[in-house]
Design a protein around this motif. Structure first.
Motif, PDB file in Angstrom:
ATOM      1  N   PHE A  99       0.849  -0.824  -0.567  1.00  0.00           N
ATOM      2  CA  PHE A  99      -0.100   0.273  -0.072  1.00  0.00           C
ATOM      3  C   PHE A  99       0.890   1.329   0.006  1.00  0.00           C
ATOM      4  O   PHE A  99       0.400   2.901  -0.246  1.00  0.00           O
ATOM      5  CB  PHE A  99      -0.957  -0.272   1.130  1.00  0.00           C
ATOM      6  N   THR A 100       1.671   0.822   0.465  1.00  0.00           N
ATOM      7  CA  THR A 100       2.631   2.209   0.681  1.00  0.00           C
ATOM      8  C   THR A 100       3.610   2.897  -0.600  1.00  0.00           C
ATOM      9  O   THR A 100       3.512   3.662  -0.772  1.00  0.00           O
ATOM     10  CB  THR A 100       3.661   2.117   2.152  1.00  0.00           C
ATOM     11  N   ASN A 101       3.956   1.358  -1.024  1.00  0.00           N
ATOM     12  CA  ASN A 101       4.419   1.261  -2.436  1.00  0.00           C
ATOM     13  C   ASN A 101       3.969   2.618  -3.772  1.00  0.00           C
ATOM     14  O   ASN A 101       4.026   3.017  -4.622  1.00  0.00           O
ATOM     15  CB  ASN A 101       5.266   0.565  -2.744  1.00  0.00           C
ATOM     16  N   GLY A 102       2.774   2.137  -3.309  1.00  0.00           N
ATOM     17  CA  GLY A 102       1.245   2.390  -3.915  1.00  0.00           C
ATOM     18  C   GLY A 102       1.092   4.110  -4.208  1.00  0.00           C
ATOM     19  O   GLY A 102       0.708   4.815  -5.277  1.00  0.00           O
ATOM     20  N   LEU A 103       0.948   4.491  -2.271  1.00  0.00           N
ATOM     21  CA  LEU A 103       1.034   5.681  -2.546  1.00  0.00           C
ATOM     22  C   LEU A 103       2.592   6.155  -3.235  1.00  0.00           C
ATOM     23  O   LEU A 103       2.869   7.629  -3.786  1.00  0.00           O
ATOM     24  CB  LEU A 103       0.750   6.130  -1.187  1.00  0.00           C
ATOM     25  N   MET A 104       3.428   6.152  -2.868  1.00  0.00           N
ATOM     26  CA  MET A 104       4.804   6.780  -3.511  1.00  0.00           C
ATOM     27  C   MET A 104       4.853   6.663  -4.566  1.00  0.00           C
ATOM     28  O   MET A 104       5.292   7.285  -5.768  1.00  0.00           O
ATOM     29  CB  MET A 104       5.864   6.060  -2.435  1.00  0.00           C
ATOM     30  N   PHE A 105       4.667   5.308  -5.064  1.00  0.00           N
ATOM     31  CA  PHE A 105       4.760   5.891  -6.964  1.00  0.00           C
ATOM     32  C   PHE A 105       3.790   6.229  -7.261  1.00  0.00           C
ATOM     33  O   PHE A 105       3.434   6.931  -8.246  1.00  0.00           O
ATOM     34  CB  PHE A 105       4.236   3.994  -7.093  1.00  0.00           C
ATOM     35  N   ARG A 106       2.138   6.523  -7.008  1.00  0.00           N
ATOM     36  CA  ARG A 106       1.332   7.297  -7.162  1.00  0.00           C
ATOM     37  C   ARG A 106       2.383   8.637  -7.294  1.00  0.00           C
ATOM     38  O   ARG A 106       1.517   9.845  -8.287  1.00  0.00           O
ATOM     39  CB  ARG A 106       0.427   6.905  -7.225  1.00  0.00           C
ATOM     40  N   SER A 107       3.010   8.958  -6.454  1.00  0.00           N
ATOM     41  CA  SER A 107       3.029   9.981  -5.607  1.00  0.00           C
ATOM     42  C   SER A 107       4.208  10.672  -7.144  1.00  0.00           C
ATOM     43  O   SER A 107       4.140  11.613  -7.597  1.00  0.00           O
ATOM     44  CB  SER A 107       4.028  10.531  -4.696  1.00  0.00           C
ATOM     45  N   PHE A 108       5.007   9.826  -7.664  1.00  0.00           N
ATOM     46  CA  PHE A 108       6.505   9.393  -8.318  1.00  0.00           C
ATOM     47  C   PHE A 108       6.170   9.832 -10.018  1.00  0.00           C
ATOM     48  O   PHE A 108       6.724  10.692 -10.473  1.00  0.00           O
ATOM     49  CB  PHE A 108       7.091   8.524  -7.951  1.00  0.00           C
ATOM     50  N   ILE A 109       4.794   9.333 -10.002  1.00  0.00           N
ATOM     51  CA  ILE A 109       3.900   9.252 -11.776  1.00  0.00           C
ATOM     52  C   ILE A 109       3.564  10.837 -11.902  1.00  0.00           C
ATOM     53  O   ILE A 109       3.878  11.154 -12.882  1.00  0.00           O
ATOM     54  CB  ILE A 109       2.711   8.694 -12.046  1.00  0.00           C
ATOM     55  N   ASN A 110       2.187  11.169 -10.254  1.00  0.00           N
ATOM     56  CA  ASN A 110       2.117  12.635 -10.666  1.00  0.00           C
ATOM     57  C   ASN A 110       3.333  13.877 -10.789  1.00  0.00           C
ATOM     58  O   ASN A 110       3.461  14.399 -10.971  1.00  0.00           O
ATOM     59  CB  ASN A 110       0.643  13.208  -9.451  1.00  0.00           C
ATOM     60  N   ALA A 111       4.104  13.586 -10.366  1.00  0.00           N
ATOM     61  CA  ALA A 111       5.612  14.524  -9.784  1.00  0.00           C
ATOM     62  C   ALA A 111       5.951  14.596 -11.094  1.00  0.00           C
ATOM     63  O   ALA A 111       6.672  15.778 -11.296  1.00  0.00           O
ATOM     64  CB  ALA A 111       6.377  13.875  -8.808  1.00  0.00           C
ATOM     65  N   MET A 112       6.101  13.496 -11.950  1.00  0.00           N
ATOM     66  CA  MET A 112       6.752  12.840 -13.216  1.00  0.00           C
ATOM     67  C   MET A 112       5.958  14.088 -14.363  1.00  0.00           C
ATOM     68  O   MET A 112       6.030  14.489 -15.505  1.00  0.00           O
ATOM     69  CB  MET A 112       7.296  12.170 -14.060  1.00  0.00           C
ATOM     70  N   ALA A 113       4.372  13.791 -14.420  1.00  0.00           N
ATOM     71  CA  ALA A 113       3.438  14.783 -15.246  1.00  0.00           C
ATOM     72  C   ALA A 113       3.910  15.714 -15.265  1.00  0.00           C
ATOM     73  O   ALA A 113       3.757  16.901 -15.098  1.00  0.00           O
ATOM     74  CB  ALA A 113       2.066  13.742 -14.546  1.00  0.00           C
ATOM     75  N   LYS A 114       3.800  16.671 -13.950  1.00  0.00           N
ATOM     76  CA  LYS A 114       3.884  17.949 -14.169  1.00  0.00           C
ATOM     77  C   LYS A 114       5.388  18.246 -14.410  1.00  0.00           C
ATOM     78  O   LYS A 114       5.234  19.412 -15.248  1.00  0.00           O
ATOM     79  CB  LYS A 114       4.226  18.217 -12.000  1.00  0.00           C
ATOM     80  N   LYS A 115       6.146  16.737 -13.915  1.00  0.00           N
ATOM     81  CA  LYS A 115       7.562  17.716 -14.426  1.00  0.00           C
ATOM     82  C   LYS A 115       7.112  18.068 -16.316  1.00  0.00           C
ATOM     83  O   LYS A 115       8.169  18.807 -17.353  1.00  0.00           O
ATOM     84  CB  LYS A 115       8.574  16.788 -14.300  1.00  0.00           C
ATOM     85  N   MET A 116       6.318  16.880 -16.672  1.00  0.00           N
ATOM     86  CA  MET A 116       6.635  16.490 -18.347  1.00  0.00           C
ATOM     87  C   MET A 116       5.576  17.937 -18.449  1.00  0.00           C
ATOM     88  O   MET A 116       5.845  18.000 -20.338  1.00  0.00           O
ATOM     89  CB  MET A 116       6.004  15.430 -19.085  1.00  0.00           C
ATOM     90  N   LYS A 117       4.274  18.476 -17.954  1.00  0.00           N
ATOM     91  CA  LYS A 117       4.119  19.541 -18.208  1.00  0.00           C
ATOM     92  C   LYS A 117       4.512  20.793 -18.318  1.00  0.00           C
ATOM     93  O   LYS A 117       4.502  22.297 -19.751  1.00  0.00           O
ATOM     94  CB  LYS A 117       2.356  19.724 -17.924  1.00  0.00           C
ATOM     95  N   GLU A 118       5.203  21.033 -17.214  1.00  0.00           N
ATOM     96  CA  GLU A 118       6.183  22.136 -17.346  1.00  0.00           C
ATOM     97  C   GLU A 118       6.262  22.504 -18.608  1.00  0.00           C
ATOM     98  O   GLU A 118       7.128  23.612 -18.857  1.00  0.00           O
ATOM     99  CB  GLU A 118       6.434  21.664 -16.142  1.00  0.00           C
ATOM    100  N   LYS A 119       7.466  21.026 -18.692  1.00  0.00           N
ATOM    101  CA  LYS A 119       8.760  21.063 -19.980  1.00  0.00           C
ATOM    102  C   LYS A 119       7.632  21.471 -21.463  1.00  0.00           C
ATOM    103  O   LYS A 119       8.354  21.992 -21.761  1.00  0.00           O
ATOM    104  CB  LYS A 119       8.961  19.438 -20.027  1.00  0.00           C
ATOM    105  N   GLU A 120       6.346  20.997 -21.429  1.00  0.00           N
ATOM    106  CA  GLU A 120       5.863  20.995 -22.490  1.00  0.00           C
ATOM    107  C   GLU A 120       5.465  22.653 -22.527  1.00  0.00           C
ATOM    108  O   GLU A 120       6.271  23.046 -23.829  1.00  0.00           O
ATOM    109  CB  GLU A 120       4.580  20.227 -22.477  1.00  0.00           C
ATOM    110  N   LEU A 121       5.703  23.122 -21.682  1.00  0.00           N
ATOM    111  CA  LEU A 121       5.030  24.683 -21.894  1.00  0.00           C
ATOM    112  C   LEU A 121       5.782  25.625 -21.294  1.00  0.00           C
ATOM    113  O   LEU A 121       6.061  27.005 -22.440  1.00  0.00           O
ATOM    114  CB  LEU A 121       3.674  25.173 -20.314  1.00  0.00           C
ATOM    115  N   LYS A 122       7.113  24.704 -21.569  1.00  0.00           N
ATOM    116  CA  LYS A 122       8.524  26.120 -21.775  1.00  0.00           C
ATOM    117  C   LYS A 122       8.703  25.827 -23.033  1.00  0.00           C
ATOM    118  O   LYS A 122       9.174  27.185 -23.266  1.00  0.00           O
ATOM    119  CB  LYS A 122       9.106  25.312 -20.952  1.00  0.00           C
ATOM    120  N   GLU A 123       8.612  24.161 -23.477  1.00  0.00           N
ATOM    121  CA  GLU A 123       9.176  24.859 -24.842  1.00  0.00           C
ATOM    122  C   GLU A 123       8.011  25.927 -25.671  1.00  0.00           C
ATOM    123  O   GLU A 123       7.960  26.032 -26.563  1.00  0.00           O
ATOM    124  CB  GLU A 123       9.030  23.239 -25.169  1.00  0.00           C
TER     125      GLU A 123
END
Length: 129
Positions: A99-123
């Motif tokens: 359960f803890t790994n699932g929460l951590m992985f979900r947070s990791f995916i959300n952080a990566m998605a945010k980073k990708m959106k920021e990169k796309e916006l900057k481009e």
């Protein structure tokens, strides 16, 4: 009258909770972060299954929990057979770790998605200039 919850059981429950958080963090760090890329590459060279172990946080967490249970020996339910008691504690802790790994992985995916959106916006913004 037999007590259902006694102080050693509460201490064992606490131990399992702490082990689950620690195991999730350790297994996620080993299998997902840049810091351990050399270790994962070495594990791949050793063999397919070893390499797989060092890439799967779910798999790695089993071994980390097993080591923790062997060291700390938490007994949540007492059957009179220490082996059975430790197996129950191990799988209880693995479940909490999952359960803890699932929460951590979900947070990791959300952080990566945010980073990708920021990169796309900057481009996009730099292309519009």
């Amino acid at each position: 009258m037999q007590q259902v919850i006694v102080l050693p059981a509460i201490q064992s429950l606490w131990t399992c909770i702490v082990l689950s958080f620690a195991a999730a963090s350790i297994s996620f760090t080993i299998t997902q972060t840049e810091l351990f890329v050399p270790v994962r590459n070495l594990a791949n060279k050793i063999g397919h299954m070893t390499g797989y172990l060092f890439h799967c946080f779910y798999c790695m967490s089993h071994w980390v929990v097993l080591a923790g249970v062997i060291i700390y020996r938490p007994v949540i339910i007492r059957s009179g057979n220490i082996f059975i008691d430790l197996v129950i504690s191990t799988f209880f802790t693995i479940t909490l770790t999952t359960f803890t790994n699932g929460l951590m992985f979900r947070s990791f995916i959300n952080a990566m998605a945010k980073k990708m959106k920021e990169k796309e916006l900057k481009e996009t913004m730099s292309n519009n200039k």
